[in-house]
Structure formats: structure tokens, C-alpha cells
Motif scaffolding. Structure first.
Motif, short mmCIF file in Angstrom:
data_model
loop_
_atom_site.label_atom_id
_atom_site.label_comp_id
_atom_site.label_asym_id
_atom_site.label_seq_id
_atom_site.Cartn_x
_atom_site.Cartn_y
_atom_site.Cartn_z
N TYR B 8 143.31 31.91 -60.74
CA TYR B 8 143.49 30.45 -60.65
C TYR B 8 143.93 30.07 -59.23
O TYR B 8 143.42 29.09 -58.66
CB TYR B 8 144.54 29.96 -61.65
N ALA B 9 144.87 30.79 -58.70
CA ALA B 9 145.37 30.48 -57.35
C ALA B 9 144.21 30.50 -56.35
O ALA B 9 144.12 29.63 -55.47
CB ALA B 9 146.45 31.47 -56.93
N ASP B 10 143.31 31.46 -56.52
CA ASP B 10 142.15 31.55 -55.63
C ASP B 10 141.25 30.33 -55.72
O ASP B 10 140.69 29.88 -54.71
CB ASP B 10 141.31 32.80 -55.98
N VAL B 11 141.08 29.83 -56.94
CA VAL B 11 140.24 28.64 -57.11
C VAL B 11 140.80 27.47 -56.29
O VAL B 11 140.06 26.79 -55.57
CB VAL B 11 140.18 28.24 -58.61
N TYR B 12 142.11 27.27 -56.37
CA TYR B 12 142.73 26.16 -55.66
C TYR B 12 142.71 26.40 -54.14
O TYR B 12 142.42 25.49 -53.37
CB TYR B 12 144.17 25.93 -56.19
N ARG B 13 143.02 27.64 -53.74
CA ARG B 13 143.04 27.95 -52.30
C ARG B 13 141.66 27.80 -51.67
O ARG B 13 141.50 27.19 -50.62
CB ARG B 13 143.57 29.39 -52.10
N LYS B 14 140.67 28.36 -52.36
CA LYS B 14 139.31 28.31 -51.79
C LYS B 14 138.79 26.88 -51.72
O LYS B 14 138.15 26.49 -50.73
CB LYS B 14 138.34 29.17 -52.62
N ASN B 15 139.04 26.11 -52.76
CA ASN B 15 138.58 24.72 -52.72
C ASN B 15 139.23 23.96 -51.56
O ASN B 15 138.59 23.17 -50.87
CB ASN B 15 138.86 24.04 -54.07
N LEU B 16 140.52 24.25 -51.34
CA LEU B 16 141.24 23.60 -50.24
C LEU B 16 140.66 23.99 -48.88
O LEU B 16 140.30 23.13 -48.08
CB LEU B 16 142.72 23.99 -50.29
N LEU B 17 140.56 25.30 -48.66
CA LEU B 17 140.27 25.77 -47.30
C LEU B 17 138.78 25.85 -46.98
O LEU B 17 138.39 25.78 -45.82
CB LEU B 17 140.92 27.14 -47.06
N GLU B 18 137.96 25.99 -48.03
CA GLU B 18 136.53 26.18 -47.76
C GLU B 18 135.70 24.95 -48.10
O GLU B 18 134.49 24.94 -47.85
CB GLU B 18 136.02 27.40 -48.56
N ASP B 19 136.30 23.95 -48.73
CA ASP B 19 135.51 22.79 -49.14
C ASP B 19 136.19 21.50 -48.68
O ASP B 19 135.66 20.77 -47.85
CB ASP B 19 135.35 22.84 -50.68
N VAL B 20 137.38 21.24 -49.19
CA VAL B 20 137.99 19.93 -48.99
C VAL B 20 138.38 19.71 -47.52
O VAL B 20 138.03 18.68 -46.92
CB VAL B 20 139.19 19.75 -49.94
N ILE B 21 139.09 20.65 -46.94
CA ILE B 21 139.52 20.45 -45.55
C ILE B 21 138.33 20.41 -44.58
O ILE B 21 138.26 19.52 -43.73
CB ILE B 21 140.59 21.50 -45.16
N PRO B 22 137.36 21.33 -44.73
CA PRO B 22 136.17 21.20 -43.87
C PRO B 22 135.46 19.85 -44.02
O PRO B 22 134.92 19.31 -43.04
CB PRO B 22 135.28 22.36 -44.34
N PHE B 23 135.45 19.28 -45.24
CA PHE B 23 134.82 17.97 -45.45
C PHE B 23 135.47 16.91 -44.56
O PHE B 23 134.79 16.16 -43.86
CB PHE B 23 134.94 17.59 -46.93
N TRP B 24 136.79 16.86 -44.58
CA TRP B 24 137.50 15.84 -43.78
C TRP B 24 137.41 16.15 -42.29
O TRP B 24 137.30 15.23 -41.47
CB TRP B 24 138.95 15.70 -44.25
N MET B 25 137.47 17.44 -41.93
CA MET B 25 137.33 17.80 -40.52
C MET B 25 135.97 17.34 -39.98
O MET B 25 135.86 16.90 -38.83
CB MET B 25 137.41 19.33 -40.36
N LYS B 26 134.95 17.44 -40.82
CA LYS B 26 133.60 17.14 -40.36
C LYS B 26 133.32 15.63 -40.31
O LYS B 26 132.74 15.13 -39.35
CB LYS B 26 132.60 17.83 -41.29
N TYR B 27 133.71 14.92 -41.37
CA TYR B 27 133.25 13.53 -41.49
C TYR B 27 134.28 12.48 -41.10
O TYR B 27 133.93 11.33 -40.90
CB TYR B 27 132.80 13.27 -42.94
N SER B 28 135.53 12.88 -41.03
CA SER B 28 136.57 11.86 -40.94
C SER B 28 136.97 11.43 -39.53
O SER B 28 137.26 10.25 -39.31
CB SER B 28 137.79 12.37 -41.72
#
Lengths: 399, 399
Positions: B8-28
């Protein structure tokens, strides 16, 4: 196609006189403290006792209008007067501005930040003056009307959160309502002021907020009537534009302006095609003209007033122009509306449906829904359908 | 049951570091004018360029926090600093109050009526001060914090529409946020002020707004902490109460107050049982404690922040009390959330679902949703799940 207008007229008349008005007569009056309860659950039970000035005024207007236009029933006049007396005593601050809401016994809760309270007060006291001839009611209506004109440049006064100068926008609602209000209190006003207000209102609605390129009416524009690419500037409220079109048609009737009439009918059809939900039926509450996500989370809901106001515009459009598209759309919106909004079990109409057309809230009245759009709309549709029947069934009785 | 915490911890960590943060870094980032775009459609395209102070501040906070707590990545710090510089230049009026919104280039649009802009500014500059040691950022954080304390008696100032005296109510949001804010900027504050603010905050949340008879937290009470039978007084915002409980748990951890911890865990479970939609799943946005129709038309919608904040409280509750009900509810809310909010196709999370759990708006960011609840929640859950794994899997590795 023309057969059946009288039957349709009966549906609207009977719902008005045998269901909706008895519902408000029974559950709404506050016989102890004066004024009306408007927060009524599905069965008519009071779930909140606050008194919202919009709805108090609109109910005074409604019963006065019925007395003036349908039948001089004493109980309707008494109902209007008891609301007006509560409002006269408790409704205004020391500068004559109308509060937004009061407690059950009339103490102010929310300040006079909302100029539409004043608009509905002027309507109410103007209509009640016509019913009674009581000059005090007439004076309240005119005082309030002139106060609205004085405040219209900055209707929210100190409550206005917009930083001055950066992005000034003008809003559609006040000019739209003034187009209707001026006819409501016409007997109380100087003739030239009436004419000036009408021509200014028509210009503002039909040339400033109406946008020729899209055929739609914007909710907010720059002071010069230009599009503002911002949340407020992109906002379309289809129901607002659709309601405004029958106000304009009434003004066009008054001056026999056929060109204005046709334009208002065309805009009605255009907004309706734009605002109709092809997936679930019904008319959306809010849309963004560029297709961006609107900030209003309730954007996809189906509201009672949007649908009944649309039916009025379609019927008036058909009466005065004979455009068969008005009739096609009337049947479609009528069927959608009558199969979902009215509540045969407990009476009156549901106000708020979800996108799928199911009741979102069970209430019959609340903070914003009272004794107004449903009865006014039923009366307008009844009268217009009778006029259509008289006009078209005489011309082609067998068709 | 304890197996799988690391997964479970991996699910949250990966979503944070590999999906959500890159999304904001790229578009925001707004590389031309500074600050961030937050109105991003499903694919990350900018649909509006206005800059809302809440969201500008929260994004500065988020990237500073990642830098401070996850890894000292220079690009995260640069991202935080570019937002902070925009805010420092354009965000405040002449009295040091934070505006609500600015145009893309920083001109004020909406005045400083909203004290939460100030709360998020203090959080942002406090966290960025910890990352950089730059005293100017620290000064902005403390100045803003003291200004909040000064304004808290009448946070809306001249924009307050409530008529004085008739029905004074106090609102839950500010005391709740102060419980979290004071820990955020603790290093900048006098020790006694921190202790006083914390004990006042705990008292206000757990003894004034929390109602023992129902086990729920009211959104508004009388100044004496009593129930007000009015629209505002009856309002329950389950997500607010659920979010507040992990702030309280963090305070209980700090002082090792087990009784407070258990109370916060019990309230979490109780609000969740009350707020859960048995028909369609998910947590309602607003409810009326007497079961009357709420005035909020969006009452039945399912919002991203409500669900992620609830998961944090459940996990912290489980970590610190071991109550198996926290774990049962965690699995239920986790499953609901992860099957509906994240968007594997374009990244990040949908923010607004209808009652049935389908996206109501396709946006990834807007006027109220930015780079905050999702990444903060993912970080908090990741860390808490790691701590649970360390604590419980050591105790019973085979179970």
C-alpha cells in the motif's frame, strides 16, 4: 398540430388553481408572526423559519397578481397584505435598502447586500398598490425603484469584493429584471422614465449581453459589452437568457415591434438548442462558452425555474411569430418538465433535479424557491395557450 | 490483515513521485510571468490563467515540503521559489492582507476578503523558510500569522454580510486550520504562543464544535458553542471534520496524549459512518444534521480532498491506536477512492465526482483544486503506511 391548445391551457390552469396555489395557501402563512414560511419539505412541513426577502416579496407579488388578473378573491388579497405588512415593518434598513433575510419574528440576519431584494420588493408593492389603491404601498414601490436606480452603478456597495479597475464586469441580471420591473410598476412612474428605462433595457439585453457571433447571452461582459475570457466572462446561464426573452417579447408586444419579437424568438430557440442536455434531457444550469469546466459545481442540474421560464418564452414566441420550431420545442420541454417536476403525491413542484432528472432535494420551497416561478409560469402559460387557441384554432379549426 | 502495508505504501509513494508531482512540474509553472497555472484540464492544458492565492500558496508549500521531507531536489526548490517570488511581489494589499485572486501578471482581481489566503501564505512561507533559511520568507510567514490572529475576531472585515447581534455564529474552518498552521511555522514562533495556540485549538475543535450527543462536528455554532437551528447551524461538512481529526492526532502525537488520540480516532469513525453514502459509496460533501435539505446544491457530490483526507485520519488512527475498524474503513475508502479519482490516462486525480461516482468535471485543477490535497495526502499516507508496516509487521510478521 394546433389541436389541443385548450387542453394544454387546462393543464396549466388546473395545476395553478387546484394544486400550487392551495399548497402555498395551506402551508406558507405564518399566522403567529406574519409573513410566510418558504422552507417547506416535500409534504409542506416547515423545516426552517428564516424569512428571505426575495421570497417574501415574491409571494406578496404572486397573490396580488392573482387578485388583479385572475379573480378578486378576498383570501388572496388577505394573503398578500399579511406578507406586505410584515415586510413594511421589518424589511428595510435605515437607508431604505431591503435586507436579504430576517428571523421568523423580523430581526435582520443578512445585510442589504443584494439589490434583487429591492427589485422584488418594488414588484410586490407595485402589484399590491394596483390591488388596493393604498398609497402607502405605492410609495414603498416608487421609493424602492428610485433607490435601485441610484444603486445600480455599484449594487453591492461595500460588500463588493471586486478590486477596482483590474477587470470591471457588468452583470446581466439587473438590466434583465429592470425590463420586467418597469412594466410591473408602470402606473406609478413618469411616462418618459418608463420609456427611457425600457429602451435602455432592450438595448442592454439585446445588444450588449447578446452576442451575435454565438447567438447566446453572456452573464457578464466588460463595461463596453466585450467578451472577457475569465470564469465570469465565459459563463452562460441558459435559463437566465431564456427567461429574459419573454420579458423582451412583452416589451415588443407593447410597441408592436415585430423585428424585436422575431429576434427574441430566434434567441430563445438558439439558447435552448445550446443549453439542452442531449444525453439526459432538460436544460443545464450553467455552461462555459468555451467548453471549459464551469466553476459552478451545480452546473449540470435541472432547475424548475429554468424549465417553466423556457416554456413561457416558447409559447409567447409561437403566439406572436407562428414559428413551428417553437411548438416542437414546447412539446419537448413540456413533456420533460411535466413528467419530472410536479409532485402529484404532495402537490407543488420539485425544484432541483440531478442531471439524470431525479429529485436532488425533496423540498418544495427553500432559500431560493418560493411561491413565484411555478405560479407565475403556470399563469403565463395558461393565458398564452388560451391566446394561441383563440388565434390559431379560429384560423384553421380542422388542422 | 497486516500483510501488504508496504505494498500500500508503494502505491501512494509511486503515485506521488511518478505521476502527481511530475504532472504539476510539467503543466503548472508560468515560465513567462511567474507563479503557477492551476486551471488545468484533464490533459493538463491551461483553461484559465487567473492566479488564486489559496492555490499559489499551497503549491509553494507543497514543493517546499517535498524538498524538506522527501529529498533535497533542486528543481523542487526552484519551483517553490518561483511561486513565492510572484506572491511576494503581488500577493498582498497595502495592509499586508493577502488578496483572493490575481490576474496572470499579478494585478489584484478579488480583494482580501478571505482569511484562508493568509493561512496558506503563512504555511507556504514558513515551509520555504525551513527549506532556504532566507529570513525574508520567515518574516512574511510571521507577519502573516500575527495578522491572522489580529483579524480572527472578524475575518471577513467589511465584507461580512451578517447583521451584528441577531444570530452571531462562529465557524469551524479557521480554528481547525490554526491547529495545523501552528505546527507548520512552529520554529518561527515563541514557545508559549505555540502552546497557547495549540491548547486553544484543541479545545475549540474537540469541545466547542464537536457535539457529544451526536458524535459529529458542526460547521457553525453560537459563540457559546451551542447548536443553532438554522441552515448554517445545522450544516455538517464530513470532510472538514475528518480532515481536522488528523491535525488533532498530530497534536496528540506531539504531547503523547493517548486520550486525545483515541477521541480523535473515535470521532473519525463516527463522522465516516454518518457521512458515507450507503447507496452509491463515497462520502457526501454536505449534510443537514436534522435531515433537512441542505442549501448547498452540491451536497451529494464526492470530492477528492474529502476522500484523501479521510484516508490519512484512518491510517493515523490505526497507527496510533491499533483499532481494527480503522483498517476496515481504510480498505473501503481506499478502494472507492483509487477506482474513481486517479486518472491513469492523463495523470493526477479527478476532483469532482457526481453522487454515482462519475467525473462531474474533467479538470485536474481549477479555482479550488490545485497542487495540495492529493500530494500532501499521498505523502502522509505513504509515511503512515511505512510506520504501520514497521510497527505491526515487526510484531506479527506472519499474520
Amino acid at each position: 398540430m394546433t389541436a389541443g391548445f385548450k387542453e394544454y391551457a387546462d393543464v396549466y390552469r388546473k395545476n395553478l388553481l387546484e394544486d400550487v396555489i392551495p399548497f402555498w395557501m395551506k402551508y406558507s402563512p405564518d399566522k403567529e408572526q406574519g409573513g410566510y414560511f418558504t422552507c417547506l419539505d416535500r409534504a409542506g412541513n416547515v423545516f426552517d423559519t428564516d424569512k428571505f426577502i426575495w421570497l417574501q416579496c415574491r409571494e406578496v407579488w404572486c397573490f396580488s397578481m392573482l387578485y388583479n388578473k385572475v379573480e378578486q378573491q378576498q383570501e388572496w388579497l388577505d394573503m398578500a397584505i399579511q406578507g406586505a405588512d410584515f415586510l413594511r415593518k421589518h424589511g428595510r434598513d435605515k437607508d431604505g435598502n431591503w435586507y436579504f433575510s430576517l428571523t421568523r419574528n423580523g430581526a435582520p440576519i443578512i445585510e442589504a447586500y443584494n439589490i434583487f431584494s429591492d427589485c422584488f420588493a418594488a414588484m410586490a408593492f407595485g402589484q399590491l398598490f394596483q390591488a388596493t389603491g393604498n398609497p402607502e404601498y405605492g410609495q414603498i414601490a416608487t421609493d424602492t425603484f428610485f433607490n435601485i436606480l441610484k444603486r445600480q452603478g455599484n449594487p453591492k456597495g461595500r460588500f463588493n469584493k471586486v478590486f477596482p479597475g483590474t477587470r470591471p464586469l457588468q452583470n446581466f441580471a439587473l438590466p434583465m429584471i429592470l425590463c420586467n420591473l418597469v412594466l410591473e410598476i408602470e402606473p406609478l412612474l413618469d411616462k418618459q422614465l418608463v420609456e427611457d428605462t425600457i429602451s435602455h433595457g432592450i438595448h442592454t439585453v439585446m445588444e450588449v449581453f447578446y452576442q451575435q457571433d454565438t447567438g447566446l447571452i453572456l452573464e457578464n461582459t466588460t463595461p463596453e459589452g466585450q467578451f472577457s475570457d475569465s470564469f465570469d466572462g465565459r459563463l452562460i446561464n441558459p435559463g437566465h437568457g431564456l427567461e429574459a426573452m419573454w420579458f423582451i417579447m412583452d416589451l415588443a408586444t407593447r410597441t408592436n415591434d415585430q423585428s424585436l419579437m422575431h429576434k427574441a424568438k430566434d434567441i430563445t430557440l438558439n439558447i435552448l438548442e445550446y443549453g439542452w442536455d442531449e444525453e439526459h434531457g432538460g436544460i443545464f444550469y450553467f455552461l462555459d462558452i468555451k467548453g471549459a469546466p464551469p466553476q459552478q459545481l451545480e452546473w449540470d442540474q435541472k432547475l424548475w425555474w429554468v424549465h417553466i421560464e423556457t416554456i413561457i418564452s416558447l409559447l409567447k414566441g409561437y403566439l406572436h411569430t407562428g414559428d413551428p420550431k417553437c411548438l416542437e420545442w414546447f412539446k419537448k420541454v413540456h413533456d420533460y418538465t411535466w413528467s419530472r417536476f410536479p409532485d402529484p403525491k404532495y402537490g407543488e413542484w420539485f425544484g432541483y433535479l440531478n442531471r439524470q432528472g431525479q429529485p436532488l432535494l425533496p423540498l418544495k420551497g427553500g432559500k431560493w424557491k418560493g411561491c413565484f416561478h411555478v405560479p407565475r409560469g403556470l399563469y403565463q402559460c395558461w393565458q398564452t395557450l388560451e391566446a394561441i387557441a383563440a388565434k390559431y384554432e379560429v384560423l384553421s379549426p380542422q388542422s
